[in-house]
Scaffold this active site. Structure first.
Site, PDB file in Angstrom:
ATOM      1  N   SER A 184       0.863  -1.148   0.105  1.00 36.12           N
ATOM      2  CA  SER A 184      -0.114  -0.076   0.086  1.00 36.12           C
ATOM      3  C   SER A 184       0.888   1.289  -0.018  1.00 36.12           C
ATOM      4  CB  SER A 184      -0.785  -0.184   1.097  1.00 36.12           C
ATOM      5  OG  SER A 184      -1.566   1.119   1.382  1.00 36.12           O
ATOM      6  N   TYR A 237      -1.689  -0.543  10.558  1.00 33.38           N
ATOM      7  CA  TYR A 237      -1.763  -1.040   9.087  1.00 33.38           C
ATOM      8  C   TYR A 237      -0.705  -0.753   8.696  1.00 33.38           C
ATOM      9  CZ  TYR A 237      -3.931  -1.089   4.348  1.00 33.38           C
ATOM     10  OH  TYR A 237      -4.267  -1.188   3.320  1.00 33.38           O
TER      11      TYR A 237
HETATM   12  P1  NDP Z   1     -11.570  -5.585   0.060  1.00 30.73           P
HETATM   13  O1  NDP Z   1     -12.138  -5.490   1.279  1.00 30.73           O
HETATM   14  O2  NDP Z   1     -12.643  -5.360  -1.109  1.00 30.73           O
HETATM   15  O3  NDP Z   1     -10.876  -7.178  -0.479  1.00 30.73           O
HETATM   16  C1  NDP Z   1     -10.267  -7.718   0.691  1.00 30.73           C
HETATM   17  C2  NDP Z   1     -10.211  -9.271   0.342  1.00 30.73           C
HETATM   18  O4  NDP Z   1      -9.537  -9.684   1.474  1.00 30.73           O
HETATM   19  C3  NDP Z   1     -11.388  -9.870   0.365  1.00 30.73           C
HETATM   20  O5  NDP Z   1     -11.736 -10.504  -0.840  1.00 30.73           O
HETATM   21  C4  NDP Z   1     -11.654 -10.728   1.715  1.00 30.73           C
HETATM   22  O6  NDP Z   1     -12.300 -11.693   1.612  1.00 30.73           O
HETATM   23  C5  NDP Z   1     -10.192 -11.028   1.665  1.00 30.73           C
HETATM   24  N1  NDP Z   1      -9.819 -11.377   3.188  1.00 30.73           N
HETATM   25  C6  NDP Z   1      -9.927 -10.417   4.300  1.00 30.73           C
HETATM   26  N2  NDP Z   1      -9.576 -11.186   5.406  1.00 30.73           N
HETATM   27  C7  NDP Z   1      -9.172 -12.502   4.854  1.00 30.73           C
HETATM   28  C8  NDP Z   1      -8.989 -13.794   5.592  1.00 30.73           C
HETATM   29  N3  NDP Z   1      -8.636 -13.893   6.957  1.00 30.73           N
HETATM   30  N4  NDP Z   1      -8.710 -14.881   4.773  1.00 30.73           N
HETATM   31  C9  NDP Z   1      -8.719 -14.672   3.479  1.00 30.73           C
HETATM   32  N5  NDP Z   1      -9.085 -13.554   2.980  1.00 30.73           N
HETATM   33  C10 NDP Z   1      -9.554 -12.527   3.433  1.00 30.73           C
HETATM   34  O7  NDP Z   1     -10.373  -4.634   0.055  1.00 30.73           O
HETATM   35  P2  NDP Z   1      -9.118  -4.535  -1.228  1.00 30.73           P
HETATM   36  O8  NDP Z   1      -9.568  -5.050  -2.270  1.00 30.73           O
HETATM   37  O9  NDP Z   1      -9.201  -2.907  -1.194  1.00 30.73           O
HETATM   38  O10 NDP Z   1      -7.803  -4.858  -0.547  1.00 30.73           O
HETATM   39  C11 NDP Z   1      -7.138  -5.749  -1.324  1.00 30.73           C
HETATM   40  C12 NDP Z   1      -5.590  -5.503  -0.771  1.00 30.73           C
HETATM   41  O11 NDP Z   1      -5.370  -4.265  -1.244  1.00 30.73           O
HETATM   42  C13 NDP Z   1      -5.424  -5.505   0.741  1.00 30.73           C
HETATM   43  O12 NDP Z   1      -4.206  -6.273   1.193  1.00 30.73           O
HETATM   44  C14 NDP Z   1      -5.423  -3.988   1.046  1.00 30.73           C
HETATM   45  O13 NDP Z   1      -4.679  -3.727   2.264  1.00 30.73           O
HETATM   46  C15 NDP Z   1      -4.650  -3.402  -0.118  1.00 30.73           C
HETATM   47  N6  NDP Z   1      -4.924  -2.094  -0.387  1.00 30.73           N
HETATM   48  C16 NDP Z   1      -6.050  -1.578  -0.666  1.00 30.73           C
HETATM   49  C17 NDP Z   1      -6.176  -0.385  -0.833  1.00 30.73           C
HETATM   50  C18 NDP Z   1      -7.656   0.407  -1.247  1.00 30.73           C
HETATM   51  O14 NDP Z   1      -7.502   1.609  -1.046  1.00 30.73           O
HETATM   52  N7  NDP Z   1      -8.530  -0.143  -1.262  1.00 30.73           N
HETATM   53  C19 NDP Z   1      -4.973   0.795  -1.005  1.00 30.73           C
HETATM   54  C20 NDP Z   1      -3.753  -0.110  -0.515  1.00 30.73           C
HETATM   55  C21 NDP Z   1      -3.767  -1.447  -0.521  1.00 30.73           C
HETATM   56  P3  NDP Z   1     -13.443 -12.359   2.637  1.00 30.73           P
HETATM   57  O15 NDP Z   1     -13.655 -11.461   3.539  1.00 30.73           O
HETATM   58  O16 NDP Z   1     -14.578 -13.269   1.706  1.00 30.73           O
HETATM   59  O17 NDP Z   1     -12.324 -13.595   3.184  1.00 30.73           O
END
Ligand code: NDP
Length: 242
Positions: A139, A152
């Site tokens: 990030s 975070y």
């Molecule tokens: P979302 O919340 O849309 O997606 C997060 C994903 O992670 C979901 O598919 C969720 O699936 C999964 N997840 C969460 N906890 C678990 C777990 N314990 N086991 C397996 N899967 C898990 O957010 P983003 O798409 O934005 O996030 C994706 C990545 O991008 C993250 O690492 C985030 O930190 C990073 N990021 C995002 C930014 C943003 O602005 N959105 C900016 C910078 C980085 P489920 O709940 O079904 O398990």
């Protein structure tokens, strides 16, 4: 032939946001996909839409055995895993003085340990097959820290440190990419438990870019010739100052 066609790509956190966008773009380019997340209904619907070359399994990345078993299922079905997109993450930001210890533990478990379990599940196979690519989603919070983001950011700095260490240890063998997205429209802010931070995030995210901007970066990194490793990519909306 597209450099992505036929590649086997495992994606964690594929049920929404960036992971889902990566799955869609990679499927369009002919990749074979191994998708993990906890929400089975989301994964089943996505897989049904993307066609035959998709395997999915309910996978909690805080459970090393579950991540291992997802990778093993991928190798059984497709013979190998070429690329891991270590994407699952949560962002329950808060001030340290608010003492949200469960949120701290959750972020460390998902954002750091989950990334390590993903690497562990695929690295042996990649070294044995003589090629592979690990893409870790960090990030811009892995480049800088702000109030409320200490833990975070700590996890996302850790993702970059792990990526760089892995790169050095696997030089000549496995490509390593760390991607630092800025604000992306997704479900990420739903993990925020402190109302004031949730409200602030909702405002900030008004300027967010689409998850496809990050999927484009993933596609770019994978598409390079085998001897070219794109190690770090930072992608922000033009309007984002931090
Ligand atoms: P979302 O919340 O849309 O997606 C997060 C994903 O992670 C979901 O598919 C969720 O699936 C999964 N997840 C969460 N906890 C678990 C777990 N314990 N086991 C397996 N899967 C898990 O957010 P983003 O798409 O934005 O996030 C994706 C990545 O991008 C993250 O690492 C985030 O930190 C990073 N990021 C995002 C930014 C943003 O602005 N959105 C900016 C910078 C980085 P489920 O709940 O079904 O398990």
């Amino acid at each position: 032939m597209d450099a992505i066609e036929g590649k086997v790509v495992m994606i964690t956190g594929a049920s929404s946001g960036i992971g889902e966008a990566c799955a869609r773009q990679l499927a369009r380019r002919g990749a074979r996909l191994v998708l993990g997340a906890r929400r089975e209904d989301r994964l089943a619907a996505l897989a049904a839409e993307l066609g035959d070359n998709v395997l999915w399994a309910a996978t909690d990345v805080t459970q090393p055995a579950a991540v291992q078993s997802l990778a093993e299922a991928g190798r059984e079905r497709f013979g190998r895993i070429d690329v891991l997109v270590n994407n699952a993450g949560i962002m329950p930001v808060s001030l340290i003085a608010q003492g949200c210890v469960d949120d701290w533990s959750g972020m460390i478990d998902v954002n750091i340990k989950g990334v390590l379990y993903g690497i562990h599940a695929v690295l042996g196979g990649m070294l044995a097959q003589g090629a592979g690519h690990v893409i870790n989603i960090s990030s811009v919070a892995g480049l800088t820290v702000g109030p409320g983001g200490a833990v975070y950011s700590g996890t996302k700095f850790a993702v970059r440190a792990i990526s760089e260490g892995l790169r050095q240890e696997c030089v000549g063998k496995v490509r390593v990419t760390s991607i630092c997205p800025g604000l992306v429209a997704s479900e990420l802010t739903e993990s925020i438990t402190v109302p004031a931070f949730k409200a602030r995030a909702q405002q900030l995210y008004e300027g967010a870019m689409s998850a496809d901007a990050i999927a484009d970066a993933v596609v770019y990194a994978i598409s390079q010739p085998g001897h070219v490793a794109v190690n770090e990519i930072v992608v922000r909306p033009l309007s984002q100052s931090f």
